[in-house]
Design a protein around this motif. Structure first.
Motif, PDB file in Angstrom:
ATOM      1  N   PHE A 127      39.558  53.298  42.777  1.00 35.93           N
ATOM      2  CA  PHE A 127      38.741  52.158  42.308  1.00 35.93           C
ATOM      3  C   PHE A 127      37.239  52.899  42.065  1.00 35.93           C
ATOM      4  O   PHE A 127      36.423  53.048  42.942  1.00 35.93           O
ATOM      5  N   PRO A 128      37.210  53.795  41.132  1.00 33.78           N
ATOM      6  CA  PRO A 128      35.937  54.674  40.846  1.00 33.78           C
ATOM      7  C   PRO A 128      34.803  53.989  40.403  1.00 33.78           C
ATOM      8  O   PRO A 128      34.776  52.486  40.343  1.00 33.78           O
ATOM      9  N   ILE A 129      33.687  54.374  40.310  1.00 36.02           N
ATOM     10  CA  ILE A 129      32.376  53.762  39.763  1.00 36.02           C
ATOM     11  C   ILE A 129      32.542  53.344  38.521  1.00 36.02           C
ATOM     12  O   ILE A 129      33.212  54.125  37.840  1.00 36.02           O
ATOM     13  N   GLY A 130      32.376  52.292  38.215  1.00 31.64           N
ATOM     14  CA  GLY A 130      32.370  51.684  36.835  1.00 31.64           C
ATOM     15  C   GLY A 130      33.483  50.758  36.731  1.00 31.64           C
ATOM     16  O   GLY A 130      33.532  49.849  35.736  1.00 31.64           O
ATOM     17  N   ARG A 131      34.439  50.834  37.790  1.00 32.52           N
ATOM     18  CA  ARG A 131      35.588  50.008  37.630  1.00 32.52           C
ATOM     19  C   ARG A 131      35.448  48.587  38.007  1.00 32.52           C
ATOM     20  O   ARG A 131      34.527  48.455  38.999  1.00 32.52           O
ATOM     21  N   ALA A 132      36.136  47.593  37.538  1.00 34.32           N
ATOM     22  CA  ALA A 132      35.806  46.254  37.929  1.00 34.32           C
ATOM     23  C   ALA A 132      37.319  45.516  37.787  1.00 34.32           C
ATOM     24  O   ALA A 132      37.851  45.865  37.148  1.00 34.32           O
ATOM     25  N   ALA A 133      37.200  44.275  38.639  1.00 35.19           N
ATOM     26  CA  ALA A 133      38.565  43.730  38.854  1.00 35.19           C
ATOM     27  C   ALA A 133      38.230  42.561  39.147  1.00 35.19           C
ATOM     28  O   ALA A 133      37.274  42.139  40.213  1.00 35.19           O
ATOM     29  N   ASN A 134      38.885  41.212  38.889  1.00 31.14           N
ATOM     30  CA  ASN A 134      39.008  40.129  39.583  1.00 31.14           C
ATOM     31  C   ASN A 134      39.969  40.094  40.748  1.00 31.14           C
ATOM     32  O   ASN A 134      41.039  40.531  40.763  1.00 31.14           O
ATOM     33  N   VAL A 135      39.585  39.862  41.821  1.00 32.50           N
ATOM     34  CA  VAL A 135      40.109  40.044  43.227  1.00 32.50           C
ATOM     35  C   VAL A 135      40.149  38.768  44.231  1.00 32.50           C
ATOM     36  O   VAL A 135      39.039  38.003  43.892  1.00 32.50           O
ATOM     37  N   LEU A 136      41.177  38.665  45.004  1.00 35.30           N
ATOM     38  CA  LEU A 136      40.863  37.564  45.971  1.00 35.30           C
ATOM     39  C   LEU A 136      40.272  38.135  47.130  1.00 35.30           C
ATOM     40  O   LEU A 136      40.676  38.963  47.763  1.00 35.30           O
ATOM     41  N   CYS A 137      39.068  37.612  47.540  1.00 36.66           N
ATOM     42  CA  CYS A 137      38.497  38.004  48.736  1.00 36.66           C
ATOM     43  C   CYS A 137      38.577  36.699  49.887  1.00 36.66           C
ATOM     44  O   CYS A 137      38.060  35.603  49.466  1.00 36.66           O
ATOM     45  N   SER A 138      39.119  37.082  50.815  1.00 36.55           N
ATOM     46  CA  SER A 138      39.802  35.984  51.802  1.00 36.55           C
ATOM     47  C   SER A 138      40.491  35.016  50.876  1.00 36.55           C
ATOM     48  O   SER A 138      41.484  35.196  50.435  1.00 36.55           O
TER      49      SER A 138
END
Lengths: 184, 91
Positions: A127-138
């Protein structure tokens, strides 16, 4: 009847004053302009080309042909209009400045804190700098972006912001974390 | 239950990020198809053991509908495709 509207941040009144920032710090942004961009059918590549980060705004991957565009330069009122002009018929733009809350988690243990609630590999190679993603946090869906070796941006829907900050505090219980509004 | 799903858009994610809709094999009948065909499509489902195709939605990620091919006995996942792409192949 006349109404008086007041701009209130979703986290106003929930964050106490702090004396100093600790090893890890969660900074809550007040004024970041946010817009959602959805590419028109078959126009993903064209829209992506126009959204290449230029210092004025930054596009974060949200889904195929879909981005969250953040800007510290533009005001919430002007970002969506500016993007609409640039993208023309290639994409649809919706202002989300008041619908989302932007948080920055930075510090030595930032990735470890997030790993307590996010099941995505946050190693700098994966997950390098500049990478983005929709993720589940809790139990909340957030847009996570790596902005530095030890800093991450989280963009969450406004009404979930308080719950997310609470969750992050729990996730950081064994690490030193302070929370405050960004001064900028 | 297969616990890791490799979303073609987002990469490998835990199953908690997904919503499972069910069997992906039934094909919607033509609008004027016989009542029996519609009854089969709307109400009748096989309950096979082994390799199955299911509709999964990546609700906490890219929100795209996916077709997951997996074994409901060994929990092995054979492949994940975007439902739009999978649909193109079927037609």
């Amino acid at each position: 009847m006349a109404y008086e509207y007041q701009a209130v941040h979703a986290l106003d009144g929930t964050i106490g004053a702090i004396a100093e920032q600790r090893t890890n710090h969660l900074s809550v942004h007040r004024m970041t302009a946010v817009a959602m961009v959805l590419a028109a059918p078959g126009q993903t590549a064209e829209a992506a080309g126009i959204l290449v980060s230029n210092g004025e705004f930054e596009a974060r991957f949200s889904g195929p042909g879909e981005w969250l565009v953040l800007s510290e330069v533009h005001a919430p009122e002007t970002l969506a209009a500016e993007l609409s002009v640039r993208l023309g018929d290639f994409a649809f733009v919706v202002d989300q400045s008041h619908g989302r809350v932007v948080l920055t988690l930075s510090g030595r243990d930032a990735a470890r804190i997030l790993a307590n609630g996010i099941a995505v590999d946050l190693h700098a190679d994966a997950f390098p700098i500049g990478r983005a993603a929709n993720v589940l946090c809790s139990h909340l869906s957030v847009n996570l972006a790596r902005t530095g070796n030890e800093s991450f941006d989280l963009v969450v829907m406004r009404s979930f912001a308080e719950a997310l900050v609470d969750d992050l505090k729990v996730m950081a219980r064994s690490h030193d974390l302070s929370v405050d509004f960004a001064t900028r | 239950m297969a616990s890791l799903i490799s979303c073609p858009h987002c990469g490998t994610r835990p199953k908690e990020e997904f919503l499972i809709r069910g069997d992906a094999t039934p094909v919607r009948p033509a609008p004027m198809a016989a009542e029996e065909a519609w009854h089969d499509y709307a109400h009748l489902r096989a309950n096979p053991r082994g390799r199955i195709r299911e509709h999964w939605q990546h609700v906490a990620g890219c929100r795209r509908w996916l077709v997951v091919e997996r074994d409901n006995f060994t929990h092995e996942v054979f492949g994940v495709t975007d439902a739009a792409k999978a649909g193109e192949g079927a037609r």
